[in-house]
Design a protein around this motif. Structure first.
Motif, PDB file in Angstrom:
ATOM      1  N   THR A 172     125.681  16.729  44.663  1.00  0.00           N
ATOM      2  CA  THR A 172     127.113  15.715  44.215  1.00  0.00           C
ATOM      3  C   THR A 172     127.179  14.497  44.103  1.00  0.00           C
ATOM      4  O   THR A 172     126.225  13.782  45.318  1.00  0.00           O
ATOM      5  N   HIS A 214     123.782  23.638  38.963  1.00  0.00           N
ATOM      6  CA  HIS A 214     125.234  23.459  39.967  1.00  0.00           C
ATOM      7  C   HIS A 214     125.808  22.353  40.799  1.00  0.00           C
ATOM      8  O   HIS A 214     125.445  22.071  41.458  1.00  0.00           O
ATOM      9  N   THR A 216     127.684  18.757  40.859  1.00  0.00           N
ATOM     10  CA  THR A 216     129.065  17.958  40.329  1.00  0.00           C
ATOM     11  C   THR A 216     128.794  16.519  40.333  1.00  0.00           C
ATOM     12  O   THR A 216     128.434  15.980  40.970  1.00  0.00           O
ATOM     13  N   THR A 264     131.317  13.535  39.749  1.00  0.00           N
ATOM     14  CA  THR A 264     132.391  12.821  38.742  1.00  0.00           C
ATOM     15  C   THR A 264     132.477  11.544  39.293  1.00  0.00           C
ATOM     16  O   THR A 264     132.012  10.651  40.280  1.00  0.00           O
ATOM     17  N   GLY A 276     125.590  25.936  35.559  1.00  0.00           N
ATOM     18  CA  GLY A 276     127.207  26.111  36.703  1.00  0.00           C
ATOM     19  C   GLY A 276     126.772  23.802  36.945  1.00  0.00           C
ATOM     20  O   GLY A 276     127.718  23.419  37.591  1.00  0.00           O
ATOM     21  N   ASN A 277     126.621  22.993  36.242  1.00  0.00           N
ATOM     22  CA  ASN A 277     127.463  21.778  36.268  1.00  0.00           C
ATOM     23  C   ASN A 277     128.014  21.241  35.554  1.00  0.00           C
ATOM     24  O   ASN A 277     128.122  21.427  34.176  1.00  0.00           O
ATOM     25  N   THR A 278     129.214  20.482  36.391  1.00  0.00           N
ATOM     26  CA  THR A 278     130.247  19.806  36.005  1.00  0.00           C
ATOM     27  C   THR A 278     129.761  18.341  35.551  1.00  0.00           C
ATOM     28  O   THR A 278     129.635  17.720  36.188  1.00  0.00           O
ATOM     29  N   LYS A 321     132.410  14.972  34.720  1.00  0.00           N
ATOM     30  CA  LYS A 321     133.950  15.031  34.650  1.00  0.00           C
ATOM     31  C   LYS A 321     134.567  13.787  35.043  1.00  0.00           C
ATOM     32  O   LYS A 321     134.108  12.691  36.242  1.00  0.00           O
ATOM     33  N   ASN A 376     127.859  25.047  31.282  1.00  0.00           N
ATOM     34  CA  ASN A 376     127.768  23.566  31.951  1.00  0.00           C
ATOM     35  C   ASN A 376     129.006  23.318  31.042  1.00  0.00           C
ATOM     36  O   ASN A 376     129.340  23.657  29.681  1.00  0.00           O
ATOM     37  N   THR A 377     130.158  22.118  31.503  1.00  0.00           N
ATOM     38  CA  THR A 377     131.359  21.429  31.412  1.00  0.00           C
ATOM     39  C   THR A 377     131.304  19.989  30.997  1.00  0.00           C
ATOM     40  O   THR A 377     130.496  19.425  31.972  1.00  0.00           O
ATOM     41  N   VAL A 378     131.645  19.686  30.267  1.00  0.00           N
ATOM     42  CA  VAL A 378     131.566  17.510  30.073  1.00  0.00           C
ATOM     43  C   VAL A 378     133.689  17.653  29.741  1.00  0.00           C
ATOM     44  O   VAL A 378     134.150  18.669  28.566  1.00  0.00           O
ATOM     45  N   ASP A 379     134.290  17.195  31.111  1.00  0.00           N
ATOM     46  CA  ASP A 379     135.609  17.023  30.308  1.00  0.00           C
ATOM     47  C   ASP A 379     135.996  15.381  30.827  1.00  0.00           C
ATOM     48  O   ASP A 379     134.995  14.675  32.424  1.00  0.00           O
TER      49      ASP A 379
END
Length: 620
Positions: free
Chosen positions: A435, A462, A464, A466, A495-497, A499, A531-534
Motif C-alpha cells: 500500500t 495486488h 494499492t 492512492t 490486481g493493482n489499483t 486512484k 488492473n485499474t486506473v481511476d
C-alpha cells in the motif's frame, strides 16, 4: 537438480511462506501467550547516553542501535502481548554505518515493534552524512578541505540543498539537466560503440584536466531513454575522443544522431556557485559556496548508501511487523558509476526462464535505497520524511509483502522515490500486497534522470496506490513494468489499483515516455481486466527542447502491450505526442482524449494528498 530448477522451487516456496506469516499473525492477534513479558517503552535522544537505562525520557539512550539491541538481545519481542515502542526525541542522529534490522527484530503475536518520532513527524532525523569542516580559500571564490580518501563520496549538500558536481557545460538552472554537448559518429563502423565517445571538433578544451572526470550521457543517440554516468579512462583531445571505463546501456550514436552528454568532476569545470569537485586521489574536496563565503555554511558529505536496512534472513525467515513512524531519513550516497540494467539477456550469469528480464532490473551493485527492504512482511513506514538521497529513497528488493508506505514526504531524490523490484517472472511471486497512500514525492531523478519514477513497480501485483502526488521528474511519474516476452501465467502484475493520482512536471528531459507508464504487461489475448486506473490528473508533459525525440512525451503510455487495464476519469495537459498511446487492449471511459469527457465525474478534491497530510506542501 539444475540451478534453474532449484531457483524456481525456492522462489515458489517464498510466496507460500509469506502468506503463512500473514495468516499466523492474523490468527494470533488477540492471543496472550503464557509467560508474556510486559509492554516496554524506550527512549532515545541525541543528547542521550547508551550507558543509560533508556527506560525514561531523562535517561534516554543515544542511538537507535542501542534500543534495537536491547530488544533483540533480551528477547523482549519473543512473547509479546502488546506493542514495544521506541520513542526518538527531536534532533539529528548521525548514521556512520547502516542501521540493520533483521528477523530477530520482528514483532510477534500480532503486535509490533515501533520506532517513532515522539515530538512529531520529521522531528527525529536519521542523518546519513557528516559535516565537512576545515575549509580554506583556494582561488576564485573556491574553498577546499581534506577528507578520508578511503571513504569516497559521490554527491554533496550545502545547507540541505544538493550541490552540483562541477560540469561542462554548466546546467542552466538547479531544476534542469540541460544544456548538453552532442556526440558524433567518428567512422561508419563505429555506429555500435558503447565505450568510445567522440565529440564535435572544438567542443573540448585541451587544457581540461580529465584525469578524474566522468560523463553523464543519454546513450542511444536520438533515444533519450536512459542516462549512464561512467568514469573516463583516457582522453585524446586531438581526436576529440575519450574512452569510458564501463560500457553504456546503448551506443553513443544511432542512425538519427548522437547522444546528449556532459562531463563532470574536474577542477577545470568548477566555475559556478553551488558546484564541487572531489579529488579522490588526493583526498580533497573543492567547493564554491552559493553565497560566496563559507561563513555559517554547513556542507554535508554522505557516509552511507543505505540508512535503514530492513532484511530478513531469507524469504522463509522474514523481518516482520515493525513500524517506523514519523522519522526523518536524510542524506545518502550515490555510486561511482551507474548504468540501468544488464545490457543483454542472460548477462546476470544466472539461468532464468526469461533471461530478457535481466535488462529490466538494476545491476546488483545498484539494488539499494536510503531505506532498503529485503525478505520482509508487514513493515510500516508512516509519516516519514525522506530527503536528499543519492539514489532511490525506498528500494524494495525481491521478497517483500504487505509493506505500507503512507502519509510521507519524499523529496530531492537521486533516482526513484519508491522502487519495488520482484524476482524473475515465472519463478515465484515474491512481492505483493503493498500500500502506497497519501504520498508527496517531489524532485526525483536528480542524479539518474534517465529512468526515474516517483513509484516504479516491477514484477509485483495486488498493490494499492492512492492519493499520490508526484512532481518534477525527467521521466516517469508512476510506472508498472514487466517484459513483453513474459506469458500471462508468469506475470505478477495483476490486481493493482491506481486512484486519486496527480502527476505534474513529468517528462522534463526524456522521450518515449508517459507520465503514467506501463511496459510489457498482459500481452496475450484475451486481455482480461486485471488492473485499474481511476481519477488521475496529469499536467503538461513538455520536455527540454534539446531532447532529440522531444515529440515523444505522452500523458499515459501503455508500452509494448500494456494491456488488461480499466482506465477511467483521466485528464491530461499538453503533450508533444498523444495524450494516450496503447495497443487498444484496455477499456477506457471518461477521459479527456476522447469526445464526451465529463469533468463533473472528476473527484478533484480527492486527487493528490489528503488534507490530513502531515507535512506542509502547500504551494508546491
Amino acid at each position: 537438480m539444475s540451478k534453474k530448477t532449484r531457483r524456481t522451487a525456492f522462489s515458489a516456496v517464498a510466496g507460500v511462506v509469506a502468506a503463512a506469516l500473514v495468516t499466523v499473525a492474523a490468527v494470533q492477534l488477540n492471543v496472550q501467550p503464557a509467560g508474556a513479558v510486559d509492554c516496554k517503552t524506550f527512549w532515545v535522544s541525541p543528547n542521550g547516553d547508551d550507558a543509560a537505562k533508556g527506560t525514561t525520557e531523562d535517561h534516554a539512550w543515544k542511538t537507535v542501535t542501542r534500543a534495537r539491541d536491547e530488544i533483540r538481545n533480551k528477547h523482549l519481542n519473543d512473547r509479546m502481548n502488546c506493542d514495544i515502542t521506541v520513542n526518538l526525541k527531536a534532533g539529528e542522529y548521525p548514521v556512520s554505518s547502516s542501521i540493520d534490522f533483521d528477523q530477530q527484530d520482528s514483532g510477534n503475536n500480532g503486535h509490533r515493534v515501533i520506532y517513532r518520532s515522539v515530538d512529531g513527524p520529521g522531528k527525529a532525523n536519521l542523518e546519513g552524512a557528516e559535516e565537512l569542516t576545515g575549509w580554506t580559500p583556494y582561488k576564485d571564490g573556491i574553498y577546499k578541505t581534506s577528507f578520508d580518501k578511503t571513504k569516497p563520496f559521490y554527491t554533496l549538500f550545502e545547507d540541505g540543498k544538493r550541490a552540483t558536481n562541477a560540469r561542462y557545460p554548466n546546467r542552466a538552472t538547479d531544476d534542469t539537466w540541460a544544456p548538453y554537448l552532442t556526440s558524433i559518429l567518428y567512422q561508419e563502423d563505429k555506429m555500435d560503440v558503447h565505450n568510445w565517445l567522440w565529440g564535435k571538433p572544438g567542443d573540448w578544451d585541451p587544457s581540461w584536466d580529465m584525469s578524474q572526470a566522468s560523463v553523464t550521457i543519454w546513450s542511444g543517440g536520438s533515444w533519450s531513454w536512459f542516462t549512464d554516468t561512467i568514469p573516463l579512462l583516457d582522453t585524446n583531445f586531438k581526436k576529440t575522443q575519450t574512452t569510458l571505463k564501463y560500457f553504456t546501456r546503448f551506443a553513443m550514436v544511432n542512425s538519427r544522431g548522437g547522444s546528449r552528454y556532459y562531463f563532470q568532476n574536474s577542477l577545470s569545470f568548477l566555475d559556478q556557485p553551488g558546484e564541487y569537485y572531489v579529488d579522490f586521489k588526493g583526498g580533497e574536496v573543492y567547493y564554491k559556496p552559493r553565497a560566496g563565503t563559507m561563513d555559517g555554511v554547513k556542507v554535508m558529505r554522505p557516509t552511507v548508501k543505505t540508512v535503514l536496512s530492513l532484511a530478513g534472513k531469507s524469504p522463509q525467515d522474514r523481518l516482520h511487523d515493525v513500524t517506523f513512524d514519523g522519522l526523518g531519513v536524510q542524506y545518502s550516497d550515490f555510486v561511482s558509476w551507474y548504468r540501468v540494467g544488464w545490457n543483454a539477456p542472460g548477462d546476470s550469469g544466472v539461468e532464468h526462464k526469461y533471461p530478457e528480464y535481466d535488462r529490466q532490473i538494476e545491476l546488483p551493485r545498484d539494488q539499494f535505497g536510503a531505506i532498503t527492504l529485503t525478505n520482509t512482511s508487514n513493515i510500516d513506514l508512516s509519516r516519514m520524511h525522506i530527503s536528499d538521497t543519492g539514489y532511490t529513497a525506498v528500494f524494495m528488493l525481491y521478497a517483500n509483502d504487505h509493506t505500507r508506505i503512507t502519509d510521507s514526504l519524499l523529496e530531492n531524490i537521486g533516482n526513484d522515490g519508491i522502487k519495488v523490484e520482484g524476482g524473475w517472472p515465472g519463478e515465484g511471486d515474491l512481492t505483493n500486497h503493498h500500500t502506497f497512500s497519501n504520498l508527496f514525492i517531489d524532485h526525483i531523478g536528480e542524479l539518474v534522470p534517465g529512468d526515474a519514477a516517483g513509484i516504479e513497480l516491477m514484477d509485483t501485483g495486488h498493490n494499492t496506490v492512492t492519493n499520490v502526488e508526484v512532481k518534477h521528474s525527467a521521466r516517469y511519474g508512476i510506472s508498472l513494468e514487466s517484459r513483453p516476452e513474459v506469458q500471462d501465467p508468469d506475470q505478477y502484475e495483476s490486481g493493482n489499483t491506481f486512484k486519486y493520482i496527480k502527476l505534474e512536471e513529468m517528462g522534463l528531459d526524456s522521450g518515449d515516455m508517459g507520465a503514467f507508464y506501463t511496459y510489457g504487461v498482459d500481452n496475450q489475448e484475451p486481455h482480461p481486466i486485471q488492473n485499474t486506473v481511476d481519477q488521475m490528473v496529469i499536467g503538461d508533459v513538455i520536455p527540454d527542447p534539446s531532447m532529440p525525440d522531444a515529440g515523444g512525451t505522452r500523458g499515459v503510455h501503455m508500452d509494448a502491450g500494456g494491456c488488461g487495464f480499466a482506465i477511467s476519469n483521466v485528464q491530461v495537459g499538453k503533450v508533444t505526442d498523444q495524450k494516450y498511446q496503447s495497443y487498444k487492449c484496455n477499456t477506457v471511459s471518461n477521459v479527456d482524449w476522447e469526445n464526451g469527457f465529463d469533468t463533473s465525474k472528476m473527484e478533484y478534491d480527492k486527487i493528490g494528498v489528503l488534507p490530513t497530510f502531515p507535512y506542509d506542501v502547500a504551494g508546491r
